[in-house]
Design an enzyme around this catalytic site. Structure first.
Site, PDB file in Angstrom:
ATOM      1  N   CYS A 124     -51.417  -7.882 -21.439  1.00 20.58           N
ATOM      2  CA  CYS A 124     -51.969  -9.221 -21.191  1.00 20.58           C
ATOM      3  C   CYS A 124     -53.473  -9.126 -20.943  1.00 20.58           C
ATOM      4  CB  CYS A 124     -51.256  -9.884 -20.014  1.00 20.58           C
ATOM      5  SG  CYS A 124     -51.382  -8.979 -18.460  1.00 20.58           S
ATOM      6  N   SER A 155     -46.968 -13.563 -10.724  1.00 17.87           N
ATOM      7  CA  SER A 155     -46.859 -13.482 -12.176  1.00 17.87           C
ATOM      8  C   SER A 155     -46.723 -12.042 -12.668  1.00 17.87           C
ATOM      9  CB  SER A 155     -48.046 -14.163 -12.847  1.00 17.87           C
ATOM     10  OG  SER A 155     -49.212 -13.431 -12.602  1.00 17.87           O
ATOM     11  N   PRO A 158     -41.331  -7.097 -12.307  1.00 14.06           N
ATOM     12  CA  PRO A 158     -40.965  -5.738 -11.891  1.00 14.06           C
ATOM     13  C   PRO A 158     -41.379  -4.666 -12.904  1.00 14.06           C
ATOM     14  CG  PRO A 158     -39.007  -7.104 -12.324  1.00 14.06           C
ATOM     15  CD  PRO A 158     -40.200  -8.001 -12.374  1.00 14.06           C
ATOM     16  N   GLY A 159     -41.408  -5.007 -14.194  1.00 11.96           N
ATOM     17  CA  GLY A 159     -41.801  -4.031 -15.210  1.00 11.96           C
ATOM     18  C   GLY A 159     -43.249  -3.606 -15.033  1.00 11.96           C
ATOM     19  N   ASN A 163     -44.724   0.169 -13.542  1.00 12.18           N
ATOM     20  CA  ASN A 163     -45.476   0.978 -14.517  1.00 12.18           C
ATOM     21  C   ASN A 163     -46.930   0.554 -14.576  1.00 12.18           C
ATOM     22  OD1 ASN A 163     -43.335   2.618 -15.854  1.00 12.18           O
ATOM     23  ND2 ASN A 163     -42.492   0.570 -16.139  1.00 12.18           N
ATOM     24  N   ASN A 265     -51.620 -14.716 -17.633  1.00 16.91           N
ATOM     25  CA  ASN A 265     -51.440 -13.369 -18.177  1.00 16.91           C
ATOM     26  C   ASN A 265     -50.243 -13.312 -19.118  1.00 16.91           C
ATOM     27  OD1 ASN A 265     -50.206 -13.907 -15.602  1.00 16.91           O
ATOM     28  ND2 ASN A 265     -49.437 -11.817 -15.581  1.00 16.91           N
TER      29      ASN A 265
END
Lengths: 288, 334
Positions: A124, A155, A158-159, A163, A265
């Protein structure tokens, strides 16, 4: 005019917002939303009359009507899905940082890429900042680009959280490969303030030719080009030129399709992906 | 009060680097780290003020290569453990591995106090590499004791060896420190530390409150060198704890000598509480914003105080130095 049928793997926030964007597209038609477990996202899609499946990639790979597949899962999953989609003759638009295929930022390199069956949407922050670095580079030759992407905590899913290194590393690479900065650095900040902050991106560049007028014109022109597919993209602080350093700040307000407007984003990466898919659909429909 | 040994964590070469605009040379690092190593200090932290790879337009470029500085410190550190700071979103696991190769054995993973989950992967990577890992929560005045405990538990579960609470804005009063440290000491299985800023002249008082509430790691710097009005002055806290009968294992004279003979001569300005750092503490603004705010105020013809108050209102968090330019630009357009 006909429409090209698409599938989405991953009915999370990104996948669901993509679905709404596909549904209002001029040349794309939402065929299937697929996941691997029962979820709110699948229920929502079913409620809208969209086909759903728990078979993951298989459901879209085996459907000959589907031409374009958005993969909104995660990098590790896309590495497995990519060869399956390729074998099935689908064009994949990869929302994860897996980078199986080349990076694409619509206003910078979509027209320059030849035939590609897997497009990677960078990040993003990359979609928000690479266009500006690319534009400044064209007129001023960027030696170093540094971006700070500030997102509201709400916004960042969890991904992204699990990471966060992938974000900084992938964005940096995108700034170098598509932005054409000789060297780059990316920083991401999460801010939990309430009400949530709009996505904000600060772009610093060190340039070889600090021609103020050329830089300002190039940035303004580029902003309009991005606005063609992300209406909420705007300049918050116009280029400030300080010796060979150029600073500007971009704000991205989301379209509010499914996600709230502060999630600029998520909106910008999805809008960019839709811009890629619509361009591909135009070509496919021409051939038909 | 229970008698625990209190570990001093010296961050002159990390937080202190803000006060010299990240200009420490390898030679200065060797002298300071070498001096500190003989004082009985438990951990010596050395990296860019905003953590490894903080060298940038946004936070200020380091004058010397940061990995060379880490290597210089590791040459002279024999007794203490050598630490770095890492802010997820700025530094990465790759950077951590490089710092390890150059001698770092402790990493303090610093996130905003409500975003601990962005540091899980870094804590886990550090533990896998055999490092000591610390979960470091910043800007703790912005969260309640209960919220901080919930976030600290995320770090504890990821494998952190202790949790450090940072009053990054130098905003808290002693009773607020007590409540926060106590909540963690009672709710966690691992030790708790505290990091003060002296913006309201409370760094020593707050460090005492932290120790009385059960904290066993306390961040200090020589002469209080650090962002904003600086950190807790190590040689002063050593003297205070001697008077209180708190065991720190730190030789009071030796730390005084490092501060006076090695650190003071390289300071660029006295570490006093001028109006702007006072306003950082009053408005609850991240201490590292100070020098960047002075620069923006000068460029846009503004009073630094007005910029800081606006940053406080907007609830900006650590790392958002770019928003100083945004605020200054918006104020200059009024």
């Amino acid at each position: 005019m006909g429409k090209i049928k698409v599938g989405i793997i991953g009915p999370g926030n990104i996948g669901t917002d993509l679905m709404y964007k596909v549904m209002r597209s001029k040349n794309l038609e939402m065929k299937t939303m697929t996941g691997i477990i029962e979820s709110e996202g699948l229920k929502r899609a079913a409620g809208l009359g969209i086909e759903t499946s728990l078979e993951g990639v298989k459901a879209v790979a085996e459907d000959s009507e589907i031409k374009i597949v958005f993969d909104a899962t995660m990098a590790s999953a896309h590495l497995q899905n990519a060869p399956i989609l390729k074998a099935a003759g689908k064009i994949a638009i990869d929302m994860t940082p897996a980078a199986v295929g080349p990076y694409v930022v619509p206003c910078c390199n979509l027209d320059k890429l030849g035939y590609v069956d897997n497009y990677n949407m960078v990040t993003c922050g990359g979609q928000a900042t690479i266009p500006i670095v690319n534009a400044i580079n064209e007129v001023a030759d960027v030696e170093y680009a540094e971006i700070v992407a500030s997102l509201s905590s709400k916004s960042a899913g969890p991904g992204t959280r699990a990471n966060i290194d992938e974000f900084t590393q992938t964005t940096k690479k995108g700034l170098e490969i598509i932005g054409h900065a000789d060297k780059a650095k990316a920083i991401i900040i999460l801010n939990p303030a309430e009400p949530p902050i709009m996505m904000c991106n600060t772009i610093y560049t060190k340039v070889k030719n600090p021609d103020e007028k050329a830089i300002i014109d190039a940035v303004n022109k580029r902003i309009k080009e991005v606005q063609a597919y992300v209406p909420g993209y705007k300049l918050r602080v116009p280029p400030i030129i300080d010796g060979d350093k150029v600073t500007c700040i971009i704000q991205v307000e989301g379209a509010g399709d499914f996600l709230p407007k502060f999630s600029g984003n998520l909106d910008i990466i999805n809008s960019a992906a839709i811009a890629v898919a619509e361009k591909l659909a135009d070509k496919m429909l021409d051939i038909q | 009060m229970e008698k625990h040994k209190i570990n001093f964590v010296d961050t002159t070469l990390r937080d202190g680097s803000h006060a010299v605009s990240h200009s420490f040379s390898p030679k200065q690092v060797e002298e300071i780290a070498g001096g500190l190593d003989k004082t009985g200090i438990a951990i010596i932290e050395c990296s860019h003020g905003d953590g490894i790879t903080g060298s940038s337009y946004n936070y200020g470029f380091s004058k010397y290569n940061e990995m060379d500085l880490i290597k210089s410190a590791s040459k002279v550190i024999k007794n203490a453990k050598q630490a770095i700071l890492l802010l997820p979103g700025i530094g990465t696991i790759e950077d951590l591995e490089e710092a390890y190769k150059n001698g770092a054995r402790v990493v303090r993973v610093a996130t905003h106090c409500t975003e601990a989950d962005t540091g899980i992967q870094h804590i886990q990577a550090a533990k896998k590499m055999g490092m000591m890992a610390v979960g470091f929560l910043m800007m703790i005045h912005m969260a309640s004791p209960e919220k901080l405990l919930e976030q600290a538990k995320i770090f504890q579960e990821a494998g952190a060896d202790y949790i450090n609470l940072a009053d990054s804005a130098g905003y808290l009063l002693p009773k607020d420190v007590t409540a926060r440290v106590k909540a963690l000491v009672e709710g966690l299985d691992i030790p708790v530390g505290f990091h003060a800023h002296n913006n309201l002249s409370l760094a020593v008082a707050n460090s005492i409150a932290a120790v009385e509430a059960g904290a066993t790691y306390i961040d200090v710097t020589c002469r209080g060198l650090g962002a904003g009005a600086g950190n807790c002055q190590g040689e002063v806290l050593a003297a205070v704890f001697n008077r209180m009968g708190v065991d720190t294992g730190v030789d009071m004279y030796k730390i005084q000598d490092v501060a006076e003979n090695i650190v003071e001569p390289i300071m660029q300005r006295p570490q006093v509480i001028r109006t702007a750092p006072l306003m950082l503490g009053y408005a609850g603004v991240y201490s590292s914003f100070l020098l960047h705010t002075y620069r923006a105020a000068e460029k846009f013809g503004l009073n630094p105080r007005d910029i800081l108050v606006e940053l406080g209102k907007r609830r900006m968090v650590g790392g958002q130095e770019d928003m100083i330019v945004d605020v200054a630009y918006q104020l200059s357009q009024k």
